[in-house]
Design a protein around this motif. Structure first.
Motif, short mmCIF file in Angstrom:
data_model
loop_
_atom_site.label_atom_id
_atom_site.label_comp_id
_atom_site.label_asym_id
_atom_site.label_seq_id
_atom_site.Cartn_x
_atom_site.Cartn_y
_atom_site.Cartn_z
N ASN A 111 16.14 67.70 -26.01
CA ASN A 111 17.24 67.25 -25.17
C ASN A 111 18.63 67.46 -25.76
N GLN A 148 10.44 70.57 -21.45
CA GLN A 148 10.37 69.70 -22.62
C GLN A 148 9.49 70.28 -23.73
N TYR A 191 3.53 62.98 -18.93
CA TYR A 191 4.66 62.85 -19.86
C TYR A 191 4.28 61.87 -20.97
N TYR A 237 14.41 54.74 -23.84
CA TYR A 237 13.42 55.77 -23.52
C TYR A 237 12.41 55.28 -22.50
N GLN A 240 13.53 55.68 -18.95
CA GLN A 240 13.94 57.04 -18.58
C GLN A 240 12.89 57.67 -17.66
N LYS A 244 9.79 63.84 -19.67
CA LYS A 244 10.31 63.39 -20.95
C LYS A 244 9.21 63.51 -22.01
#
Length: 374
Positions: A111, A148, A191, A237, A240, A244
């Motif tokens: 990121n 990612q 994720y 986090y 989020q 991710k």
């Protein structure tokens, strides 16, 4: 056009994750029903090498000479594990189509202004020392297309575990926990939810000198600290939205120490902290599963599947879900990820793109992995 796999071919997968508890290696054979595990082993890492890798991961300051030497040593360790398993299984290198090697991640930063991921374990050496084609570097092409680069296993979960008309969740609890939501209409979401075993392992090693909490025995001795749990759960986090991914770069002892310093923890036992870290993993995992899936079966793999207290807490936090492990799907929960990289090696040799853009956020599905021939 996708190429078809060849029934009967053998592949090997190598996986070493965030926990750094050992090198998982599995031999799998392609059948009409998917991949069948033929043999597997999970020898512990040499302690000196493990400590060197931990230092690189944690301190993030290392001489290039040291980095190169550790890269070499880890690759040799992987090759040795493969050769030993072949000998034990009475299979020859000539019978193996390819090795899929994840490598050991030392830093993952998807990121930043300049996204990158770095794994060690030179695939050239693995190929040379085993005499088998090695496929590695699976993450960076996905990142080149804006993804990612992780998690990669949802594509494998979909290929082997999806069942038409049935919702399922595959939960991998390694150092970091990741989920794959397999929907009845063949849609897939996956994720990293956050820490799996990594904080528990690190705390256990710090205060007990043990690399992990066997059977959750240390955590069983403690009680959840509500104030600490609330503070840990405030980590941004967790709220989020996906896609991710995360790793030891974020969830480590330094992260924990900063939060412990905000509380008067002098009266709390080390076991209480361990129990609270287990609860953190259970809560963050269960919340994400329930957020994205209707009540269904949850199949757990990874080291967390062997922690009875963690499994109990997951079931208690998700009373409408059926929580089991992937043995119910005929794959040993300890070797799902290793077999996933055997599958990724197969897909690379077949030049099949991997359907991950819905998981990683990449602009397109890509051909993952580089091929190193002996």
């Amino acid at each position: 056009m996708l190429s078809d796999p060849i029934i009967g071919n053998y592949y090997i997968g190598i996986m070493s994750g965030t926990s750094l508890d050992g090198i998982d290696v599995a031999i799998a054979q392609r059948t009409r029903h998917g991949f069948v595990q033929i043999a597997a082993a999970a020898p512990a890492l040499d302690n000196k090498l493990r400590q060197q890798i931990l230092t690189i991961c944690q301190d993030k300051k290392v001489e290039l000479q040291t980095l190169g030497e550790v890269d070499f040593q880890f690759a040799c360790a992987c090759a040795h594990v493969v050769n030993q398993l072949l000998e034990d299984s009475r299979l020859s290198a000539a019978q193996i189509e390819a090795i899929g090697s994840h490598g050991q991640t030392i830093f993952h930063s998807p990121n930043g202004a300049f996204p990158f991921t770095q794994q060690i374990g030179d695939a050239n050496l693995i190929a040379a020392k085993t005499g088998i084609t090695c496929v590695a570097d699976f993450r960076r092409m996905d990142m080149a297309y804006g993804g990612q680069g992780a998690p990669l296993v949802p594509a494998f979960h979909q290929a082997l575990f999806a069942k038409s008309g049935e919702n399922r969740v595959i939960l991998n609890i390694g150092g970091i926990a990741n989920i794959t939501i397999l929907e009845s209409d063949n849609k897939v979401l996956g994720y990293d939810t956050g820490p799996g075993n990594t904080l528990m392992d690190a705390w256990c090693e710090k205060v007990n000198g043990e690399c992990y909490d066997k059977n959750g025995e240390f955590a069983f001795q403690g009680e959840v600290l509500p104030a600490l749990l609330k503070l840990l759960l405030s980590e941004p986090y967790f709220s989020q939205s996906p896609p991710k991914s995360t790793g030891r770069e974020k969830f480590n002892l330094q992260w924990l120490a900063k939060r412990l310093a905000q509380l008067d923890s002098g009266l709390n036992s080390n076991a209480d902290i361990q129990r609270t870290l287990l609860e953190l993993s259970a809560v963050t995992i269960s919340e994400q599963i329930q957020l994205h899936s209707a009540a269904c079966a949850v199949f757990v793999c990874g080291g967390g599947a062997l922690n009875p207290l963690l499994m109990q807490r997951l079931q208690a936090l998700m009373p409408d879900y059926w929580v089991s492990d992937t043995a119910a799907l005929n794959i040993d929960p300890m070797f799902v990820e290793a077999i996933a990289f055997a599958w990724l090696a197969e897909q690379r040799l077949l030049e099949n793109t991997i359907p991950l853009k819905a998981v990683t956020g990449a602009r397109r599905d890509a051909l993952l992995g580089c091929v190193y021939r002996p």
